[in-house]
Design a protein around this motif. Structure first.
Motif, PDB file in Angstrom:
ATOM      1  N   SER A  60      21.572 -26.192  79.568  1.00 33.39           N
ATOM      2  CA  SER A  60      20.629 -25.331  80.291  1.00 33.39           C
ATOM      3  C   SER A  60      19.793 -24.510  79.312  1.00 33.39           C
ATOM      4  N   TYR A  61      20.407 -24.077  78.204  1.00 34.31           N
ATOM      5  CA  TYR A  61      19.663 -23.348  77.162  1.00 34.31           C
ATOM      6  C   TYR A  61      18.620 -24.260  76.516  1.00 34.31           C
ATOM      7  N   ASP A  62      18.980 -25.514  76.310  1.00 35.04           N
ATOM      8  CA  ASP A  62      18.037 -26.498  75.774  1.00 35.04           C
ATOM      9  C   ASP A  62      16.834 -26.669  76.700  1.00 35.04           C
ATOM     10  N   ARG A  63      17.081 -26.749  78.009  1.00 39.24           N
ATOM     11  CA  ARG A  63      15.981 -26.873  78.981  1.00 39.24           C
ATOM     12  C   ARG A  63      15.143 -25.596  79.033  1.00 39.24           C
ATOM     13  N   TYR A  64      15.815 -24.435  78.872  1.00 41.48           N
ATOM     14  CA  TYR A  64      15.089 -23.154  78.840  1.00 41.48           C
ATOM     15  C   TYR A  64      14.099 -23.129  77.671  1.00 41.48           C
ATOM     16  N   LEU A  65      14.557 -23.543  76.484  1.00 39.23           N
ATOM     17  CA  LEU A  65      13.682 -23.558  75.311  1.00 39.23           C
ATOM     18  C   LEU A  65      12.533 -24.551  75.491  1.00 39.23           C
ATOM     19  N   VAL A 108      11.826 -25.966  66.323  1.00 42.90           N
ATOM     20  CA  VAL A 108      12.424 -25.092  65.298  1.00 42.90           C
ATOM     21  C   VAL A 108      13.774 -24.552  65.775  1.00 42.90           C
ATOM     22  N   LEU A 109      13.813 -24.099  67.043  1.00 39.86           N
ATOM     23  CA  LEU A 109      15.030 -23.469  67.584  1.00 39.86           C
ATOM     24  C   LEU A 109      16.107 -24.487  67.967  1.00 39.86           C
ATOM     25  N   MET A 110      15.719 -25.742  68.162  1.00 39.79           N
ATOM     26  CA  MET A 110      16.690 -26.766  68.575  1.00 39.79           C
ATOM     27  C   MET A 110      16.602 -27.969  67.636  1.00 39.79           C
ATOM     28  N   ASN A 111      16.799 -27.706  66.340  1.00 42.71           N
ATOM     29  CA  ASN A 111      16.781 -28.810  65.364  1.00 42.71           C
ATOM     30  C   ASN A 111      18.144 -29.496  65.296  1.00 42.71           C
ATOM     31  N   THR A 157      21.291 -17.393  83.762  1.00 44.78           N
ATOM     32  CA  THR A 157      20.116 -16.715  83.196  1.00 44.78           C
ATOM     33  C   THR A 157      19.042 -17.710  82.787  1.00 44.78           C
ATOM     34  N   SER A 158      19.457 -18.816  82.168  1.00 44.30           N
ATOM     35  CA  SER A 158      18.501 -19.842  81.747  1.00 44.30           C
ATOM     36  C   SER A 158      17.703 -20.366  82.927  1.00 44.30           C
ATOM     37  N   TYR A 159      18.400 -20.627  84.046  1.00 44.48           N
ATOM     38  CA  TYR A 159      17.700 -21.180  85.202  1.00 44.48           C
ATOM     39  C   TYR A 159      16.844 -20.142  85.928  1.00 44.48           C
ATOM     40  N   VAL A 160      17.206 -18.872  85.838  1.00 39.32           N
ATOM     41  CA  VAL A 160      16.335 -17.818  86.388  1.00 39.32           C
ATOM     42  C   VAL A 160      14.995 -17.833  85.656  1.00 39.32           C
ATOM     43  N   PHE A 161      15.034 -17.908  84.328  1.00 37.45           N
ATOM     44  CA  PHE A 161      13.805 -17.956  83.524  1.00 37.45           C
ATOM     45  C   PHE A 161      13.054 -19.271  83.729  1.00 37.45           C
ATOM     46  N   ILE A 162      13.796 -20.379  83.824  1.00 39.23           N
ATOM     47  CA  ILE A 162      13.161 -21.697  84.023  1.00 39.23           C
ATOM     48  C   ILE A 162      12.397 -21.731  85.346  1.00 39.23           C
ATOM     49  N   THR A 202       7.421 -30.630  85.520  1.00 38.66           N
ATOM     50  CA  THR A 202       8.276 -29.753  84.714  1.00 38.66           C
ATOM     51  C   THR A 202       9.673 -29.643  85.308  1.00 38.66           C
ATOM     52  N   PHE A 203       9.714 -29.513  86.638  1.00 45.50           N
ATOM     53  CA  PHE A 203      11.024 -29.385  87.291  1.00 45.50           C
ATOM     54  C   PHE A 203      11.848 -30.658  87.148  1.00 45.50           C
ATOM     55  N   SER A 204      11.171 -31.813  87.099  1.00 42.96           N
ATOM     56  CA  SER A 204      11.888 -33.091  86.981  1.00 42.96           C
ATOM     57  C   SER A 204      12.673 -33.199  85.676  1.00 42.96           C
ATOM     58  N   THR A 205      12.274 -32.428  84.645  1.00 43.12           N
ATOM     59  CA  THR A 205      12.968 -32.493  83.352  1.00 43.12           C
ATOM     60  C   THR A 205      14.331 -31.787  83.384  1.00 43.12           C
ATOM     61  N   CYS A 206      14.541 -30.940  84.403  1.00 45.83           N
ATOM     62  CA  CYS A 206      15.832 -30.231  84.461  1.00 45.83           C
ATOM     63  C   CYS A 206      16.547 -30.400  85.801  1.00 45.83           C
ATOM     64  N   SER A 207      15.943 -31.147  86.739  1.00 41.99           N
ATOM     65  CA  SER A 207      16.535 -31.273  88.076  1.00 41.99           C
ATOM     66  C   SER A 207      17.894 -31.966  88.054  1.00 41.99           C
ATOM     67  N   SER A 208      18.054 -33.004  87.216  1.00 41.93           N
ATOM     68  CA  SER A 208      19.332 -33.727  87.129  1.00 41.93           C
ATOM     69  C   SER A 208      20.445 -32.790  86.674  1.00 41.93           C
ATOM     70  N   HIS A 209      20.140 -32.009  85.638  1.00 48.38           N
ATOM     71  CA  HIS A 209      21.132 -31.070  85.109  1.00 48.38           C
ATOM     72  C   HIS A 209      21.469 -29.998  86.134  1.00 48.38           C
TER      73      HIS A 209
END
Length: 320
Positions: free
Chosen positions: A122-127, A137-140, A219-224, A240-247
């Protein structure tokens, strides 16, 4: 039974997992669907792990964590379903005390690790959605490895402490566990020892190791969601939503059933309901993960098509 520590008490050496009841017809009826679920779960999760490893296009943070999740689900399913299948097939529902603690240990480790992996995903999807310019940079690669390692290790650290304390408990009867697996509460209730310490330690460890990943996911999904709602075009929001809907579907299934199981009062009326919802996060979520990610994810479907085409070409060449 072995002699106990106190007076006339005797130590029991095995538990009886009551599972889904005594009816022979019910056991036969349950065996086939559980066997199918086990085969599909193992095949689906192993396939996703193999696709992520083999295909260069899936060597991204999102699919790296998905591969870890599928690997975890393969192990998770193998701690529970083979025991259920053996019990349904043979009718033997006994499990040694040590075997029960070992099952709880691996089940607990993998369940806790899944909480962390879902939080990391979820943090990865938030970034990716909220901080796209800083994402690479943040997810290398190094950070991805560190986050995956922390997810696996954290689950094992927490459960090792609890399982160590559980192994010190004395069990002198009764020995019937009204469940299909060795979970914390049903096992602790059978102990003749003082369980106040293990209950306190478990509560503290759950607060430290389970609550933070849940809050991070939430928290990640609130921001997403707030970021998606600010996108002006409907197609843009949908894409955009399709990139995180499965998760999000997987997270809702997992945490939803988890909260129902552990928040319901432990009464006789709720026990069967507890068992039913336990099936969701122990059996159905690992089954649903590969289905959801493969059916709803364009990249996974495309990679799967490529593999099928290659296999068909190889078969045709061999025939020629």
């Amino acid at each position: 039974m072995a002699p106990g520590k106190g007076g006339n008490q005797t130590s029991i050496t095995e538990f009886i997992l009551l599972g889904f009841g005594n009816l022979l017809k019910l056991q036969i009826l349950l065996f086939i669907p559980f066997l199918v679920i086990y085969i599909v779960t193992m095949a689906g999760n192993i396939l996703i792990t193999a696709l992520v490893v083999a295909d260069q296009h899936l060597h991204t943070p999102m699919y790296f964590f998905l591969g870890n999740l599928s690997c975890l689900e393969t192990c998770y399913t193998s701690t529970i379903l083979p025991r259920i299948l053996a019990s349904l097939m043979t009718g033997d529902r006994t499990i040694s005390v040590i075997g029960c603690i070992v099952q709880y240990y691996f089940f607990g480790c993998l369940a806790a690790s899944e909480c962390y992996l879902l939080a990391v995903m979820s943090y990865d999807r938030y970034l990716a959605i909220c901080k796209p310019l800083h994402y690479t940079v943040l997810m290398n690669g190094r950070i991805c490895l560190q986050l995956a390692a922390v997810s696996w290790v954290s689950g094992f650290v927490a459960t090792t402490i609890v399982a160590g304390l559980m192994s010190q408990l004395h069990f002198c009867g009764p020995n019937e566990i009204n469940h299909f697996l060795c979970d914390f509460t049903p096992v602790i209730k059978l102990s003749c020892s003082d369980t106040s310490l293990i209950i306190l330690v478990t509560f503290i460890l759950c607060s430290i190791f389970t609550l933070p990943p849940f809050l991070l996911t939430l928290t990640s999904y609130v921001f997403i969601i707030s970021t998606i709602l600010r996108i002006p075009s409907t197609p843009g929001r949908r894409k955009t939503f399709s990139t995180c809907s499965s998760h999000l579907i997987v997270v809702t299934m997992y945490y939803g059933s988890l909260f129902i199981v552990y928040m319901l009062p432990d009464t006789d009326t709720h026990r069967d309901l507890n068992k039913f919802f336990s099936l969701f996060y122990t059996v159905l979520t690992p089954l649903a993960n590969p289905l959801i990610y493969s059916l709803r994810n364009r990249d996974v479907k495309e990679t799967l098509r490529k593999v099928i085409r290659k296999c068909m070409k190889l078969t045709e060449n061999q025939k020629e």
